[in-house]
Design an enzyme around this catalytic site. Structure first.
Site, mmCIF file in Angstrom:
data_model
loop_
_atom_site.group_PDB
_atom_site.id
_atom_site.type_symbol
_atom_site.label_atom_id
_atom_site.label_comp_id
_atom_site.label_asym_id
_atom_site.label_seq_id
_atom_site.Cartn_x
_atom_site.Cartn_y
_atom_site.Cartn_z
ATOM 1 N N GLU A 1 -43.295 -69.161 72.086
ATOM 2 C CA GLU A 1 -41.945 -69.067 71.528
ATOM 3 C C GLU A 1 -41.376 -67.642 71.548
ATOM 4 O OE1 GLU A 1 -40.888 -72.385 68.646
ATOM 5 O OE2 GLU A 1 -42.661 -71.487 67.758
ATOM 6 N N HIS B 1 -40.379 -65.084 63.167
ATOM 7 C CA HIS B 1 -40.302 -66.548 63.291
ATOM 8 C C HIS B 1 -41.460 -67.135 62.498
ATOM 9 C CE1 HIS B 1 -40.332 -70.635 64.482
ATOM 10 N NE2 HIS B 1 -41.460 -70.516 65.165
ATOM 11 N N HIS C 1 -43.047 -70.739 59.935
ATOM 12 C CA HIS C 1 -43.013 -72.150 59.549
ATOM 13 C C HIS C 1 -43.107 -72.208 58.023
ATOM 14 C CE1 HIS C 1 -45.170 -72.552 63.694
ATOM 15 N NE2 HIS C 1 -43.873 -72.348 63.842
ATOM 16 N N HIS D 1 -39.042 -77.573 61.737
ATOM 17 C CA HIS D 1 -39.893 -76.558 62.366
ATOM 18 C C HIS D 1 -40.107 -75.337 61.466
ATOM 19 C CE1 HIS D 1 -40.578 -74.068 66.338
ATOM 20 N NE2 HIS D 1 -41.344 -73.659 65.356
HETATM 21 MN MN MN Z 1 -42.769 -72.096 65.733
#
Ligand code: MN
Length: 243
Positions: free
Chosen positions: A73, A92, A94, A162
């Site tokens: 990603e 980024h 979760h 996500h």
């Molecule tokens: Mn991810």
């Protein structure tokens, strides 16, 4: 002290605060070349050392991979740096308490001062609008660009089903915002439970948000966390030296 050491510290601070676990990543724009950024190879965040940091161009292609595998990603980061010249750090995650807010119509709102930035708006990215039937991961530049468009000028965006992306002018701000985004989500959920279905919750208003975000840099939080991580790293290397 270096930007690489700070990036390693950022990985550990985010993991220690439950924002990232074995997955999730943080990057920093290269101070010498704004068209490049640095992030760790595909590795659990608490295992990251400076040797694991890789340089990427704005297409999120590794500059000198030397056999190391980049994360799938990485396109999130390149596309945000391209769209947001003032952003120098991207997270980024979760973030677990945040997830319910990205798959219901209950918006995240600033419930306490440490997360005032939420009042600037946290849009929710629907990956299906860009591509149907994905595995939910941002695996190419087209998906990364779509996410960056939803993020717009905001400090963070949720990713339906996500997680989230969080940005800042520097690592302390992006990391601090990520930690307090998670806390705000938890506190807001608790307030909804206490208030009941029809109950009122008093959130920060726009004037309070503006007064706070103008100065909130999470410096004291960063200084404390940084010191703790450096102590741990020293203890680990001292332990290795004596065995
Ligand atoms: Mn991810």
């Amino acid at each position: 002290m270096s930007v690489f050491q700070d990036l390693v510290i950022a990985y550990r601070v985010l993991a220690q605060h439950g924002v990232i676990d074995a997955y999730g990543h943080v990057s920093v724009r290269c101070p010498k070349d704004p068209q490049r950024f640095w992030m760790a190879r595909s590795l659990a965040p608490e295992l990251v050392t400076e040797a694991d940091l890789m340089e990427f161009d704005m297409d999120s292609e590794p500059v000198d991979a030397r056999g190391r595998s980049p994360v799938h990603e990485r396109f999130i980061h390149g596309q945000i740096y391209r769209a947001r010249p003032e952003v120098n750090a991207v997270v980024h995650n979760h973030s677990p308490a945040v997830i319910p807010f990205c798959c219901t119509d209950t918006p995240l709102r600033p419930i306490f001062h440490m997360a005032a930035f939420i009042g600037l708006g946290v849009p929710n990215w629907e990956i299906r609008d860009a591509q149907k039937g994905t595995d939910m991961l941002v695996r190419d530049n087209a998906l990364g660009a779509s996410l960056a468009r939803t993020l717009g000028a905001h400090p963070a965006a949720l990713m339906r089903g996500h997680g989230a992306v969080v940005v800042g002018e520097n690592l302390p701000r992006a990391v601090g915002r990520s930690v307090y985004l998670e806390q705000n989500a938890r506190l807001q959920f608790q307030a909804h439970v206490l208030a009941g279905a029809d109950g009122e919750i008093t959130f920060m208003d726009d004037a309070e948000v503006a007064a706070n975000v103008s100065w909130q840099a999470y410096d004291r939080f960063w200084t404390l966390c940084r010191m703790k991580v450096l102590q741990e790293l020293e203890e680990t290397s001292a332990g290795r030296a004596t065995h």
